[in-house]
Design an enzyme around this catalytic site. Structure first.
Site, PDB file in Angstrom:
ATOM      1  N   LYS A  32       2.863   6.814   4.429  1.00  0.00           N
ATOM      2  CA  LYS A  32       2.276   5.469   4.519  1.00  0.00           C
ATOM      3  C   LYS A  32       2.083   5.020   5.956  1.00  0.00           C
ATOM      4  O   LYS A  32       1.751   3.863   6.196  1.00  0.00           O
ATOM      5  CB  LYS A  32       3.181   4.470   3.780  1.00  0.00           C
ATOM      6  N   ARG A  81      13.788  -3.850  -8.312  1.00  0.00           N
ATOM      7  CA  ARG A  81      12.357  -3.972  -8.618  1.00  0.00           C
ATOM      8  C   ARG A  81      12.131  -3.504 -10.044  1.00  0.00           C
ATOM      9  O   ARG A  81      13.071  -3.377 -10.789  1.00  0.00           O
ATOM     10  CB  ARG A  81      11.518  -3.190  -7.602  1.00  0.00           C
ATOM     11  N   PRO A 136       0.815  -1.214   0.000  1.00  0.00           N
ATOM     12  CA  PRO A 136       0.000   0.000   0.000  1.00  0.00           C
ATOM     13  C   PRO A 136       0.848   1.263   0.000  1.00  0.00           C
ATOM     14  O   PRO A 136       1.800   1.385   0.759  1.00  0.00           O
ATOM     15  CB  PRO A 136      -0.800  -0.095   1.292  1.00  0.00           C
ATOM     16  N   GLU A 137       0.491   2.185  -0.860  1.00  0.00           N
ATOM     17  CA  GLU A 137       1.120   3.499  -0.894  1.00  0.00           C
ATOM     18  C   GLU A 137       0.102   4.497  -0.353  1.00  0.00           C
ATOM     19  O   GLU A 137      -0.951   4.104   0.122  1.00  0.00           O
ATOM     20  CB  GLU A 137       1.554   3.820  -2.334  1.00  0.00           C
TER      21      GLU A 137
END
Length: 280
Positions: free
Chosen positions: A61, A268, A2-3
């Site tokens: 966050k 990533r 989650p951002e």
DNA sequence: CGTTCATCCTGAGAGC
DNA sequence: TGCTCTCAGGATGAAC
């Protein structure tokens, strides 16, 4: 996972569900989830049992519940890659990745669910108005005190690449891999562009793009690719269909039609349009 | 000091 | 089928 938009969606749900509720029982089934808590579950229970939730706050966050209306005592949470909160009935059976249950007065339950256990919760102090564990985190673009120009100036004095800087939560908070790629695509900036000497106007444009895309995502209830991200009622957000870059390798750029590329970056993936986002 | 990288976890999906 | 490999929305401490 989650951002900022997903965490904000969770915050809004928690605000609805928790405000005015007393915490009458705490059940911890994962030591790792409270790894930051001194004295483990004893410390957590001592910090929250019997307290009433006055409000739910967020920076970047990070989330925290203000307890008993006093700003100095809080329950802080970070969702990590796969964490979420679910509201339900205390009688429901435990689910496989349910790590902590908070039983609330008036007959409901709030669970912290986290498959990969990168998330955590922590009962702590917040003397400054921000929890101690969040004090090192920069303001996010939705904070009233956030100053785009000063952050843009700071960007221009760092010796790194733009996407690395966007992901650095001590520069500007709340941006993760999805919204970094989306912001860079909107601003037509290559993720590996050097920050050093970046014009303030360019930095401001990038930060404005980040704020804009996250604002739209909040309206949509966040981005959900799978059931790992859901709000406190178990519902998915629909921003995934509006993504222009992230996850769209091989699909046409929504601006110019060129195929979106995927590159390895910082262990990533980065998604970008090779035509709209030039390195030079 | 600033910057970079390996590491902490679990599970899904691809390829053999 | 079952194995191995890669990948996933993040942050941190240790090393350079």
């Amino acid at each position: 996972m989650p951002e900022l938009p997903e965490v904000e969606t969770v915050r809004r749900g928690l605000q609805q569900v928790l405000c005015g509720r007393g915490i009458i029982e705490v059940d911890v089934r994962s030591a790792r989830t409270i790894r930051r808590q001194a004295e483990g579950s004893t410390g957590l229970v001592a910090g929250v049992l019997g307290a009433t939730v006055a409000g739910v706050h967020r920076r970047g966050k990070y989330l925290w519940w203000a307890l008993d209306g006093t700003p100095s005592r809080v329950l802080t949470a970070h969702l990590g890659m796969s964490g979420h909160f679910r509201h339900g009935d205390p009688a429901d059976a435990w689910t496989p990745h349910e790590r902590i249950r908070f039983t609330l007065d008036k007959g409901s339950r709030l669970s912290f669910v986290d498959q990969r256990t990168f998330g955590w919760v922590l009962a702590e102090d917040a003397e400054s108005g921000v929890p101690d564990s969040v004090s090192h985190v920069a303001l996010d673009p939705f904070d009233a005190a956030f100053d785009r120009r000063s952050v843009a100036r700071a960007l221009g004095s760092r010796r790194t690449e733009v996407k690395r800087a966007l992901l650095d939560q001590t520069m500007v908070s709340g941006i993760g891999n999805i919204y970094a790629d989306e912001a860079l695509w909107r601003a037509r900036i290559h993720p590996r562009r050097a920050t050093l000497g970046l014009a303030v106007s360019t930095g401001v444009r990038l930060l404005s793009s980040a704020e804009e895309v996250m604002r739209e995502a909040i309206v949509a209830g966040g981005t959900s690719f799978d059931p790992l991200y859901v709000n406190v009622n178990g519902e998915s957000g629909w921003f995934a269909r509006d993504l222009a870059a992230y996850g769209r390798a091989g699909e046409p750029c929504r601006r110019c039609g060129r195929r979106i590329a995927r590159e390895r970056f910082m262990g990533r993936s980065s998604y970008l349009c090779p035509r709209c986002q030039r390195l030079a």
